[in-house]
Write an enzyme that holds these catalytic residues in place. Structure first.
Site, PDB file in Angstrom:
ATOM      1  N   PHE A 196     -76.535  47.668  56.528  1.00 26.57           N
ATOM      2  CA  PHE A 196     -77.819  48.361  56.442  1.00 26.57           C
ATOM      3  C   PHE A 196     -77.861  49.635  57.287  1.00 26.57           C
ATOM      4  O   PHE A 196     -78.763  50.443  57.114  1.00 26.57           O
ATOM      5  CB  PHE A 196     -78.954  47.431  56.887  1.00 26.57           C
ATOM      6  CG  PHE A 196     -79.106  46.222  56.018  1.00 26.57           C
ATOM      7  CD1 PHE A 196     -79.720  46.316  54.782  1.00 26.57           C
ATOM      8  CD2 PHE A 196     -78.631  44.984  56.421  1.00 26.57           C
ATOM      9  CE1 PHE A 196     -79.872  45.207  53.972  1.00 26.57           C
ATOM     10  CE2 PHE A 196     -78.773  43.872  55.614  1.00 26.57           C
ATOM     11  CZ  PHE A 196     -79.396  43.980  54.386  1.00 26.57           C
TER      12      PHE A 196
ATOM     13  N   GLU B 137     -76.076  51.809  61.187  1.00 25.01           N
ATOM     14  CA  GLU B 137     -75.158  51.810  62.321  1.00 25.01           C
ATOM     15  C   GLU B 137     -75.560  50.772  63.366  1.00 25.01           C
ATOM     16  O   GLU B 137     -76.721  50.372  63.464  1.00 25.01           O
ATOM     17  CB  GLU B 137     -75.119  53.193  62.987  1.00 25.01           C
ATOM     18  CG  GLU B 137     -74.445  54.277  62.163  1.00 25.01           C
ATOM     19  CD  GLU B 137     -75.346  54.839  61.090  1.00 25.01           C
ATOM     20  OE1 GLU B 137     -76.570  54.574  61.155  1.00 25.01           O
ATOM     21  OE2 GLU B 137     -74.837  55.510  60.182  1.00 25.01           O
TER      22      GLU B 137
ATOM     23  N   TYR C 204     -72.022  41.873  74.001  1.00 23.63           N
ATOM     24  CA  TYR C 204     -70.910  41.119  74.569  1.00 23.63           C
ATOM     25  C   TYR C 204     -69.701  42.048  74.629  1.00 23.63           C
ATOM     26  O   TYR C 204     -69.206  42.506  73.591  1.00 23.63           O
ATOM     27  CB  TYR C 204     -70.631  39.880  73.724  1.00 23.63           C
ATOM     28  CG  TYR C 204     -71.862  39.017  73.597  1.00 23.63           C
ATOM     29  CD1 TYR C 204     -72.332  38.286  74.678  1.00 23.63           C
ATOM     30  CD2 TYR C 204     -72.582  38.969  72.405  1.00 23.63           C
ATOM     31  CE1 TYR C 204     -73.479  37.518  74.571  1.00 23.63           C
ATOM     32  CE2 TYR C 204     -73.728  38.200  72.295  1.00 23.63           C
ATOM     33  CZ  TYR C 204     -74.174  37.478  73.374  1.00 23.63           C
ATOM     34  OH  TYR C 204     -75.313  36.725  73.279  1.00 23.63           O
TER      35      TYR C 204
ATOM     36  N   LEU D 132     -71.056  51.568  67.968  1.00 22.63           N
ATOM     37  CA  LEU D 132     -70.046  50.500  67.979  1.00 22.63           C
ATOM     38  C   LEU D 132     -69.414  50.320  66.609  1.00 22.63           C
ATOM     39  O   LEU D 132     -68.257  49.935  66.491  1.00 22.63           O
ATOM     40  CB  LEU D 132     -70.687  49.185  68.430  1.00 22.63           C
ATOM     41  CG  LEU D 132     -71.216  49.146  69.868  1.00 22.63           C
ATOM     42  CD1 LEU D 132     -71.932  47.824  70.123  1.00 22.63           C
ATOM     43  CD2 LEU D 132     -70.087  49.340  70.867  1.00 22.63           C
TER      44      LEU D 132
ATOM     45  N   ASP E  89     -71.750  32.324  56.238  1.00 21.13           N
ATOM     46  CA  ASP E  89     -70.793  33.409  56.496  1.00 21.13           C
ATOM     47  C   ASP E  89     -70.082  33.174  57.825  1.00 21.13           C
ATOM     48  O   ASP E  89     -70.069  34.037  58.697  1.00 21.13           O
ATOM     49  CB  ASP E  89     -71.515  34.754  56.502  1.00 21.13           C
ATOM     50  CG  ASP E  89     -70.538  35.916  56.317  1.00 21.13           C
ATOM     51  OD1 ASP E  89     -69.365  35.647  55.989  1.00 21.13           O
ATOM     52  OD2 ASP E  89     -70.949  37.067  56.494  1.00 21.13           O
TER      53      ASP E  89
END
Length: 1009
Positions: free
Chosen positions: A436, A438, A505, A431, A549
């Site tokens: 850190f 994939e 999702y 995706l 964030d």
């Protein structure tokens, strides 16, 4: 910024309860080692973090582990910084906390030797291990520039020594310079004039503390205002310096007071007779200093030394013997204790390894008759990268040692188990790529056999153990979260390679979703997204969790009507400064609050600021905030008072709510629990508006062909505006809501003319309920009569024409009544206006006014505060009446001059209003004793309300001054005018209350004829 203050002790495996996460076992522990021989050392180091849990590392080892391996494990962990090139500069110090007894541990000593030789002298818990920089290159100023991590660590070490040993001894000027240099370095993103703001300085004093930068003695000797001014002036001198420049300036300034690159020992040289000298050992060699006024004399360079030997003497004294190349005899140095001789030997041996060709140890054991310690197993000579690879492979092979100290936060009894089997997860396409590793799309098969679409975050294989802990921190936080609008954690695979499995999702990130569907998304849906994220943040607020964030890139779309907040990697475990250094694409400067940028302070209030920026992103369909600015320019814009502009489709009431979240003072921002209520109201209002607009568009009356004789449309009736809701709403006090035209009275069925109150009796009309405003008499399809022939259509049109004429006649009659009422009001409020009016309206003209010659005059709005006529009394010597009129004149003066005055002169007109209000209240107080007791309560309540109105006016004035150069200037001025109008109306209400009380007390008289 400082080391850990508590003792660092060695503890056994079964008794350790780490405060934050599991230890990082960088040292290889053989499988066949007995459990009693395994040790865990708690090693302290220096850090910028205020969190004590960030300033130490737990190292698992055995009694055979050498000190050099412990030092290397800390350097490789990345805890003090990346890319360390000068690893040979570091040493390990053992310090007794109660007596300040110090032992420098030689790299080839083992943990068992340290225990047998030193730790047995005192209680175990009283010892502390410190990682220190002890050996410096010859030109250390230039050498450290190539190793930024070592440079900053040496600076932190010197700062700590300065605050503990020298801060109380230096002059005030030097203490001020060194403190401001640390301020500039630590708050490197703070603009040069940030401390000129009083709120910023107070935040620095209360939240951070001046004790971290300046000695307490200096703060006690100076007055607070004087001290603040000195800091502001000195800080301006260093405002343009970068972090490395601040460090170098600190070194040069402190070097004028103390020796920062050498150690001095008081000892005796044995040369036939004993000479007491100060032996100075540093990068330039071994030198002696006989007096403070003379220059040091060089005794030996490190390249000349061939052997080092420590010999104990009687009465705890010792002799340090140095074998020097070309010298007929060794250099003998007598010390006061064996520990001091050993510390000197370790220092000299370290410099010999650093500067000499021989990388082994030169220390000779006294018990082995000349056998050198370099005959022991050599210190590993692999570079850091090779060592890193070797240790990573070893740790992965012996991964079972993690089980010896369980992490209590990951395994709570009775809670859900999040461990999943790797064979139950099937990875598909990638995706994207995270910080850190994939992120994959996959399918997870649960224990019931159900297949669930999941997203799998992976950690890179070459990632350090410290980064793996940071990677796992997101899962540690997410496993305790349970909210419908927060991403759900499915499970964790802790074995290598580490995976975090979460719900998938299908609609992806909210930012991309907004860009793709911006033509179809409506405002109510956008407000719904903001409301759902606000509910998630209110949940985090309730459990004292700070996200740090909040942005559309970290929000996932579960369905077109549901979004979920994710990415909790920065919520608690990653240090503030690490987030700045991550990468350019991850810098959150444009989302951060001013205190987060200036002082790196992250609180719930800073999350509120970021949430408002996220709302701005949502209403802007994924645009990046401040995309026209660079990161370094954002704080300057915020300091000036500028904020993000209102998005085109953003409702004004929602933008006003955003501006409240962007208040410079964190304490003035609303909490998430309040924001949920406000956004719920806004969402309800926007949804009702959308429903009405859709209904009006769906059901339109049939078009009837009108005859040519009646082509001219009738005049448009006046439209009463939407009544304001009660001012207890959080959204914006006294905010003038802008209601779309679809909700105004232009539709004939919204408010029939018979129901519309005239200005005279509108005062007695009960207030409209907030939700009743939107209950319109909507016309259904069956309400329309479909004509079957042209004749029937003509009849319908004639009936409609008669009805419209009746409506116009009724409205014109009301306008005549309104005009007469208005003239009566003018006569009562200002008699001079009426006397100067040379052309009064004659009855004949009034009769002719019924002929429609222009657009009708609009009657007062439903929501406007109507003023009742003043009582017709004798106003001779009526001070209350006179002061009310003067106050109203002052308010009118403010209204007329506000647009022409510069911001700094707003206070002049507001002060004039305040002085007149004081006179009014004083005159009422003088009259109050003569009035009935039953009337005093109402009068006193109105007086308090006036004082509150004045305070509100002052607040709006300050807000207008702060935003004078921003896009909010006009809105702030309007709020200021609204506050002044409210004050004038309440003054009129006070006059009416006094008049009524005077009538009851028989103190009022009719006017003289």
């Amino acid at each position: 910024m400082s080391g850990v203050s508590e003792p660092l002790s060695r503890v056994k495996v079964g008794t350790l309860r780490p405060p934050e996460g599991p230890p990082e076992p960088m040292v290889v522990v053989p499988v066949d080692v007995e459990k009693e021989d395994v040790r865990i050392l708690k090693v302290c180091f220096y850090s910028n973090s205020f969190n004590p849990g960030k300033n130490f590392k737990l190292v698992k080892c055995t009694v055979q582990t050498e000190i050099q391996e412990i030092i290397t494990s800390i350097l490789l962990s990345g805890r003090i910084g990346p890319n360390i090139q000068l690893a040979e500069c570091y040493g390990l110090r053992l310090k007794h906390m109660k007596s300040d007894e110090i032992h420098w541990l030689h790299p080839q000593m083992t943990v068992g030797e340290v225990q047998d030789k030193y730790e047995c002298l005192h209680v175990e818990a009283e010892w502390r291990y410190d990682l220190q920089i002890r050996y410096l290159p010859e030109d250390f100023m230039e050498s450290l520039k190539e190793d930024r991590t070592t440079l900053l660590y040496f600076y932190q070490q010197l700062r700590n020594d300065y605050m503990q040993r020298y801060a109380s001894k230096v002059s005030e000027g030097m203490a001020l310079q060194l403190g401001c240099l640390e301020l500039r370095r630590f708050f490197k993103d703070m603009p040069h004039n940030a401390l000129d703001k009083k709120s910023n300085f107070e935040l620095l004093e209360k939240e951070v503390g001046l004790d971290l930068f300046f000695p307490k003695q200096m703060q006690e000797n100076l007055k607070p205002k004087q001290f603040r001014k000195m800091i502001q002036q000195t800080f301006q001198q260093y405002a343009s310096l970068r972090e490395e420049e601040c460090v170098m300036k600190f070194f040069n300034t402190l070097a004028g007071f103390a020796n920062i690159d050498q150690e001095t020992y008081r000892c005796e040289l044995i040369q036939g007779w004993n000479i007491t000298v100060d032996l100075v050992i540093g990068p330039k060699g071994i030198r002696q200093l006989t007096s403070q006024d003379t220059k040091p004399t060089c005794l030996a360079e490190f390249k000349q030394i061939r052997s080092i030997r420590c010999l104990p003497l009687e009465e705890t004294q010792a002799v340090l013997q140095l074998g020097i190349e070309g010298a007929p005899q060794s250099l003998s140095i007598k010390t006061s204790s064996l520990a001091e001789a050993e510390n000197m030997a370790d220092l000299i041996d370290g410099y010999c390894r650093l500067q000499g060709e021989h990388k082994g140890s030169l220390i000779i054991h006294a018990k082995k008759d000349g056998e050198k310690r370099n005959s022991l197993p050599q210190i590993p000579t692999l570079n850091l990268e090779s060592r890193r690879s070797h240790l990573s492979e070893s740790c992965s092979i012996e991964s079972d040692i993690y089980a010896e100290i369980p992490d209590e936060t990951l395994r709570r009894p009775g809670g859900p188990q999040y461990g999943v089997a790797r064979e139950d997860v099937v990875l598909n396409r990638i995706l994207g790529e995270g910080f850190f590793g994939e992120v994959y799309e996959g399918v997870y098969t649960n224990h019931k056999g159900e297949k669930i679409n999941v997203a799998v975050k992976t950690c890179k294989k070459d990632c350090t153990l410290d980064n793996k802990e940071k990677f796992m921190s997101e899962a540690v936080i997410m496993k305790n979260l349970d909210h419908p609008h927060i991403v759900k954690l499915i499970g964790i695979i802790e074995e290598e390679p580490t995976w975090i499995v979460m719900e998938l999702y299908p609609y992806g990130e909210l930012g991309h979703y907004l860009e793709r569907n911006k033509n179809s998304l409506k405002v109510p849906t956008l407000v719904l997204y903001a409301l759902q994220i606000c509910k998630a943040m209110a949940y985090l607020e309730s459990i004292n969790c700070v996200h740090r964030d909040i942005a559309v890139r970290n929000i996932l779309v579960a369905s077109p009507e549901c979004v979920k907040l994710g990415d909790f990697g920065l919520s608690r475990y990653i240090e503030d400064e690490d987030y700045y250094k991550a990468s350019v694409t991850r810098l959150p400067i444009k989302w951060m609050s001013p205190e987060s940028i200036n002082f790196r302070r992250f609180t719930t209030a800073s999350d509120v600021w970021m949430f408002a920026v996220c709302m701005w992103e949502i209403l802007s369909f994924g645009k990046q905030p401040f995309f026209w600015l660079e990161n370094k320019d954002v704080i300057g814009v915020l300091e000036k008072g500028d904020r993000l502009p209102k998005p085109e489709l953003c409702p004004p009431v929602l933008y006003t709510l955003m501006t409240r979240c962007w208040d410079y003072d964190p304490s003035d921002r609303p909490r998430f629990t309040e924001l949920v209520c406000s956004l719920s109201d806004i969402y309800q209002m926007e949804r009702d508006i959308a429903i009405e607009q859709e209904r009006n568009a769906r059901y339109r009356p049939p078009k009837i062909l009108e005859p040519t004789a009646f082509q001219e449309p009738p005049p448009k009736p006046s439209r009463p505006k939407y009544k304001h809701p009660p001012q207890t709403n959080l959204l914006a006090p006294k905010l003038q809501f802008q209601v779309p035209e679809g909700l105004c009275a232009s539709s004939p069925t919204l408010t029939s003319p018979m129901e519309y109150p005239s200005p005279v009796n509108s005062l007695h009309t009960p207030p409209l309920h907030r939700h009743n405003v939107f209950k319109r008499h909507s016309m259904r399809e069956e309400d329309f009569i479909r004509p079957s022939s042209r004749e029937e259509a003509q009849q319908l049109w004639e009936a409609e024409k008669i009805k419209m004429r009746q409506v116009l006649d009724r409205q014109q009659k009301q306008m005549v009544e309104d005009s007469q009422w208005l003239r009566r009001e003018e006569r009562c409020l200002d008699p001079m206006v009426y006397m100067n009016d040379k052309s009064p309206l004659t009855p004949e003209k009034e009769a002719g006014y019924t002929e429609f010659t222009g657009p009708p005059q609009k009657p007062p709005r439903l929501g406007a505060q109507s003023i009742q006529p003043t009582a017709n009394l004798d106003r001779t010597d009526d001070l209350v009446y006179h002061n009310v009129m003067t106050l109203v004149e002052a308010v009118l003066e403010l209204k007329n001059k506000l647009s022409q005055l510069p911001p700094e002169e707003y206070v002049v007109v507001v002060k004039n209003v305040g002085l007149n209000l004081r006179k009014l209240i004083g005159s009422v107080d003088d009259l109050l004793p003569s009035l009935p007791a039953s009337s005093r309560t109402e009068i006193e309540g109105t007086q308090k309300l006036l004082n509150k109105d004045l305070a509100e006016l002052i607040n709006k004035m300050r807000l207008a001054q702060q935003n004078a150069v921003t896009s909010l200037s006009e809105d702030c001025k309007r709020q200021m005018l609204t506050a002044s109008h409210t004050l004038a109306v309440d003054a009129k209400n006070l006059l009416d209350a006094v008049d009524q009380a005077k009538v009851v007390a028989n103190l009022a008289h009719p006017p003289a004829e």
